[in-house]
Design an enzyme around this catalytic site. Structure first.
Site, PDB file in Angstrom:
ATOM      1  N   ASP A 178       0.908  -1.142   0.000  1.00  0.00           N
ATOM      2  CA  ASP A 178       0.000   0.000   0.000  1.00  0.00           C
ATOM      3  C   ASP A 178       0.945   1.188   0.000  1.00  0.00           C
ATOM      4  OD1 ASP A 178      -1.435   2.303   0.854  1.00  0.00           O
ATOM      5  OD2 ASP A 178      -3.063   0.972   1.430  1.00  0.00           O
ATOM      6  N   HIS A 179       1.097   1.832  -1.155  1.00  0.00           N
ATOM      7  CA  HIS A 179       2.203   2.795  -1.254  1.00  0.00           C
ATOM      8  C   HIS A 179       2.047   3.966  -0.296  1.00  0.00           C
ATOM      9  CE1 HIS A 179      -0.403   5.048  -4.028  1.00  0.00           C
ATOM     10  NE2 HIS A 179       0.401   6.068  -3.870  1.00  0.00           N
ATOM     11  N   HIS A 241      -5.797   2.742   1.060  1.00  0.00           N
ATOM     12  CA  HIS A 241      -5.046   3.895   1.574  1.00  0.00           C
ATOM     13  C   HIS A 241      -5.741   4.581   2.755  1.00  0.00           C
ATOM     14  CE1 HIS A 241      -2.921   3.133  -2.039  1.00  0.00           C
ATOM     15  NE2 HIS A 241      -3.643   3.873  -2.852  1.00  0.00           N
TER      16      HIS A 241
HETATM   17  C1  BG6 Z   1      -3.587   4.676  -6.385  1.00  0.00           C
HETATM   18  C2  BG6 Z   1      -4.938   4.781  -7.012  1.00  0.00           C
HETATM   19  O1  BG6 Z   1      -3.517   3.593  -5.508  1.00  0.00           O
HETATM   20  O2  BG6 Z   1      -3.302   5.863  -5.672  1.00  0.00           O
HETATM   21  C3  BG6 Z   1      -5.014   5.981  -7.917  1.00  0.00           C
HETATM   22  O3  BG6 Z   1      -5.207   3.605  -7.748  1.00  0.00           O
HETATM   23  C4  BG6 Z   1      -4.599   7.230  -7.192  1.00  0.00           C
HETATM   24  O4  BG6 Z   1      -6.333   6.122  -8.444  1.00  0.00           O
HETATM   25  C5  BG6 Z   1      -3.274   7.031  -6.481  1.00  0.00           C
HETATM   26  O5  BG6 Z   1      -4.491   8.279  -8.133  1.00  0.00           O
HETATM   27  C6  BG6 Z   1      -2.941   8.209  -5.594  1.00  0.00           C
HETATM   28  O6  BG6 Z   1      -1.629   8.090  -5.126  1.00  0.00           O
HETATM   29  P1  BG6 Z   1      -0.757   9.375  -4.752  1.00  0.00           P
HETATM   30  O7  BG6 Z   1       0.520   8.804  -4.241  1.00  0.00           O
HETATM   31  O8  BG6 Z   1      -0.616  10.157  -6.014  1.00  0.00           O
HETATM   32  O9  BG6 Z   1      -1.526  10.111  -3.715  1.00  0.00           O
END
Ligand code: BG6
Length: 490
Positions: A178-179, A241
């Site tokens: 989960d980045h 997230h």
């Molecule tokens: C991803 C989603 O996990 O996270 C995307 O699939 C979203 O739809 C993205 O745009 C948002 O990540 P960040 O790091 O740009 O906030």
């Protein structure tokens, strides 16, 4: 100030989906940055694997281009780029047809280095790839597998995916990304809570009025219609997230940063979420979809117009009022919202404290606002603690609401690393603290599934909002009904 880099052991990383979007935009740039930081030990190798019929040289050219396109120009150093691409190899592999695995085994050879398989491919291929890796004896005792969301689109499909991967890899070798957990500021949330004595005594229903979590994006579909239109904001952002952020805000202090200690605490939060179902979904949830409007200064199409068939009931915005049924949080609402094509890109967590019990100041002093802690995850990462102070000067006792303001960019003169840099190195180190355990993913789906079912059964359709605004008016009503307002994020 420069962050200290601790080298990791030599590793062999195999990236399936090596020519895809994730590899190009995130993985290659992240690995290049770790090369540049001097974090690799020798011999470290990276193998691209995908259906494209490339060879090593062609893949190196692909990587050079990815770095040129996705790394800021002042960080592209020709000698580092060449040292990095020299580590790259490429093997054409068709995971569905099962071809190329022998060649991959031959390319890796008899290496004793840490081995990691990164599946930057559609989840439908996870099971097949895991099985084929095992069948071709590519899974060594130190091997790890890394998978990305979406891990399923329901509890049932998530369990099936987890089962398929679990048949080959033990849980402690599975790294579910989960980045958001790799973002510096998200980790800082743990530092803020557990490296300071100040907040924890106040971090409960006796002192906190409510919590807001906003993850707003200015972008729209970005050419991902095939995936997004079958997912929607609840599955795409909340199931993973946002619930992870909620867990980090609400969990009890783990006894250490040990991966399972931390994940046990997060799991307890997920299990304590009050169910939202057919009986209360209409009151506690809002679904929205952007219509044509303006974003980032230009006119943009509505969501449905971006689709081939021009119609859809998929939500690009969701707002929810969640509650956690335990001693610490009973009666404290957690208002969650996320959406695409909103007024600006901002992710933040707001802890709204209760008002003072009694004011000693007269009316002339002005209103006494309740304290607020705003943790800005992106952009302009930082923490603001809003407090009341006396307006300076001899004009009598007048009060002002002011932030103790810590901007990370101003305080630390370092590059903010991308989440993937930290996460990929944690895979090599075998540290699962920032990765989701199977039971967490499934507990999150167990809470999400009834919401999806309620929307379907109750016919809760999307409400339109103009692109470039903060979502449908019903989202404002959701919080204002309770006498509260969304924090002005701008
Ligand atoms: C991803 C989603 O996990 O996270 C995307 O699939 C979203 O739809 C993205 O745009 C948002 O990540 P960040 O790091 O740009 O906030």
């Amino acid at each position: 100030m420069t962050a200290k880099t601790i080298p990791v052991d030599p590793f062999d990383l195999v990236v399936f989906g090596a020519t895809g979007d994730l590899a190009e935009r995130k993985l290659i740039p992240a690995l290049y940055q770790r090369q540049r930081a001097g974090q690799f030990s020798e011999p470290t190798r990276i193998f691209g694997a995908s259906r494209s019929r490339l060879d090593d040289e062609a893949y190196r050219a692909f990587a050079r281009q990815a770095i040129a396109d996705h790394v800021p120009a002042d960080q592209v150093e020709a000698d580092q780029v060449e040292r990095f691409v020299a580590r790259l190899g490429y093997v054409p592999v068709d995971a569905s047809a099962g071809t190329g695995f022998d060649a991959l085994a031959a390319a890796i050879g008899d290496s004793a280095a840490v081995r990691a398989f990164y599946l930057a491919v559609a989840p439908g291929l996870y099971g097949a790839i895991a099985e084929r890796l095992a069948a071709h004896r590519l899974v060594a005792p130190t091997s790890r597998i890394v998978v990305e969301k979406p891990i399923g689109r329901s509890l049932e499909s998530a369990c099936a995916l987890n089962d398929a991967i679990g048949r080959v890899f033990d849980e402690h070798r599975i790294f579910r990304i989960d980045h958001y957990l790799g973002k510096e500021t998200v980790q800082n949330l743990m530092a803020l809570r557990f490296a300071n004595a100040l907040f924890e005594p106040l971090w409960n229903s006796a002192h906190v009025d409510h919590v807001q979590i906003t993850v707003a994006e200015a972008v729209g579909l970005e050419g991902r219609a095939d995936y997004y239109d079958t997912a929607g904001a609840l599955r795409d952002m909340v199931q993973n997230h946002i619930l992870q952020l909620l867990c980090l805000v609400a969990m009890e202090a783990p006894s250490s940063l040990d991966a399972d200690e931390l994940r046990d605490e997060k799991l307890k939060v997920l299990r304590a979420l009050t169910p939202i179902d057919g009986g209360n979904a209409a009151r506690l949830t809002v679904r929205g979809q952007y219509r044509a409007g303006a974003s980032a200064g230009g006119a943009v199409k509505g969501y449905a117009q971006e689709l081939e068939n021009g119609a859809s009931d998929t939500e690009t915005f969701v707002a929810l009022k969640a509650e956690i049924a335990n001693w610490r949080w009973a009666g404290v609402p957690f208002y969650l919202r996320t959406g695409k094509r909103l007024a600006s890109r901002v992710s933040e967590i707001v802890i709204q404290f209760k008002p003072i019990p009694h004011s000693i100041f007269g009316e002339a002093a002005g209103p006494v606002y309740a304290n607020q802690l705003v943790i800005r995850l992106q952009p302009d990462e930082g923490v603001k603690q809003w407090i009341m102070i006396k307006d300076p000067g001899p004009g009598g006792m007048r009060l002002r609401h002011m932030p103790l303001d810590m901007s990370f960019a101003d305080s630390f003169n370092v590059r903010n690393p991308d989440a993937y840099e930290r996460l990929v190195m944690d895979v090599v180190r075998g540290n699962q603290t920032l990765f989701m355990r199977r039971d967490e993913v499934e507990a999150a789906w167990r809470w999400i599934d009834p919401i999806l079912a309620a929307w379907e059964d109750n016919g809760q359709t999307v409400q339109g909002y103009t692109a470039g605004t903060w979502g449908p008016s019903a989202s404002i009503a959701l919080i204002e009904r309770d006498g509260r307002t969304w924090h002005e994020s701008v």
